[in-house]
Motif scaffolding. Structure first.
Motif, PDB file in Angstrom:
ATOM      1  N   SER A  89      -9.275   3.358  -1.749  1.00 51.28           N
ATOM      2  CA  SER A  89      -8.233   2.933  -3.089  1.00 51.28           C
ATOM      3  C   SER A  89      -7.968   2.148  -3.240  1.00 51.28           C
ATOM      4  N   ILE A  90      -8.343   1.020  -4.111  1.00 52.33           N
ATOM      5  CA  ILE A  90      -7.892   0.300  -4.676  1.00 52.33           C
ATOM      6  C   ILE A  90      -6.800   0.550  -6.216  1.00 52.33           C
ATOM      7  N   GLY A  91      -5.848   0.398  -6.230  1.00 53.22           N
ATOM      8  CA  GLY A  91      -4.679   0.906  -7.225  1.00 53.22           C
ATOM      9  C   GLY A  91      -5.112  -0.016  -8.229  1.00 53.22           C
ATOM     10  N   VAL A  92      -4.442   0.529  -9.334  1.00 50.45           N
ATOM     11  CA  VAL A  92      -4.658   0.657 -10.753  1.00 50.45           C
ATOM     12  C   VAL A  92      -3.705  -1.190 -11.172  1.00 50.45           C
ATOM     13  N   HIS A  93      -3.468  -2.037 -11.543  1.00 49.86           N
ATOM     14  CA  HIS A  93      -2.848  -3.364 -11.607  1.00 49.86           C
ATOM     15  C   HIS A  93      -2.810  -4.591 -10.143  1.00 49.86           C
ATOM     16  N   TYR A 107       0.603  -1.260   0.039  1.00 53.95           N
ATOM     17  CA  TYR A 107      -0.431   0.144  -0.007  1.00 53.95           C
ATOM     18  C   TYR A 107       0.891   1.489  -0.118  1.00 53.95           C
ATOM     19  N   GLN A 108       0.246   2.485  -0.149  1.00 51.42           N
ATOM     20  CA  GLN A 108       0.672   3.970  -0.421  1.00 51.42           C
ATOM     21  C   GLN A 108      -0.114   4.659   0.176  1.00 51.42           C
ATOM     22  N   GLY A 131      -0.678  -3.516  -4.343  1.00 52.92           N
ATOM     23  CA  GLY A 131      -0.400  -4.703  -4.598  1.00 52.92           C
ATOM     24  C   GLY A 131      -0.602  -5.673  -3.322  1.00 52.92           C
ATOM     25  N   CYS A 132      -0.607  -7.363  -3.771  1.00 53.60           N
ATOM     26  CA  CYS A 132      -0.789  -7.908  -3.151  1.00 53.60           C
ATOM     27  C   CYS A 132       0.357  -9.644  -3.409  1.00 53.60           C
ATOM     28  N   ASP A 133       0.323 -10.070  -2.458  1.00 55.29           N
ATOM     29  CA  ASP A 133       0.978 -11.333  -2.157  1.00 55.29           C
ATOM     30  C   ASP A 133       0.141 -12.536  -3.048  1.00 55.29           C
TER      31      ASP A 133
END
Length: 146
Positions: free
Chosen positions: A76-80, A44-45, A55-57
């Protein structure tokens, strides 16, 4: 005794001015810049006052997005963010998530369900491209994505 120190004094003052300017930039800009961190299986950011999952595992099977991280609201859930996580079968979003960005779950071929604990957030049209053919959105309040 120094007789011609005017030029030298002027240069020292210029250095001080630039030092203060650089310090001011760090004070005001540094807190606004994002930094990447990890929380459980998520990357996360922090952007100012909110968190974006970016991102995710790749081995995650069920992703339960937290409502806050480090005291910041996950919005928010980011791009890609989850792109090509082929083992991901389900995802649950808290009420705090207001945006699911483009291609966030692109290529998650095992993803069959997304559960929203509150209102369905703003979902970019291609956010769930390439998910399982039986993919369904579930909203606790009965709303549906646009």
């Amino acid at each position: 005794m120094l007789t011609n120190c005017g030029w030298f004094t002027m240069k020292i003052q210029q250095v001080k001015v630039w030092s203060y300017f650089a310090y001011a930039i760090l004070l005001f800009v540094a807190p606004l810049r994002a930094h990447s961190e990890t929380y459980g299986p998520f990357n996360y950011q922090i952007y100012g006052s909110y968190v974006e999952i970016d991102g995710c595992d790749s081995n995650t099977v069920m992703a339960v997005i937290p409502s806050n991280i480090e005291g910041y609201s996950v919005e928010s859930i980011g791009v890609h963010a989850f792109s090509n996580c082929t083992s991901l079968a389900g995802v649950s979003f808290p009420q705090t998530v207001s945006t699911i960005q483009e291609s966030a779950f692109e290529g998650c071929s095992s993803l069959t369900r997304a559960v929203y604990q509150g209102d369905v957030p703003s979902v970019f049209p291609d956010a769930f491209t390439g998910v399982h053919s039986n993919f369904v959105h579930y909203a606790r309040n009965g709303s549906s994505p646009d």
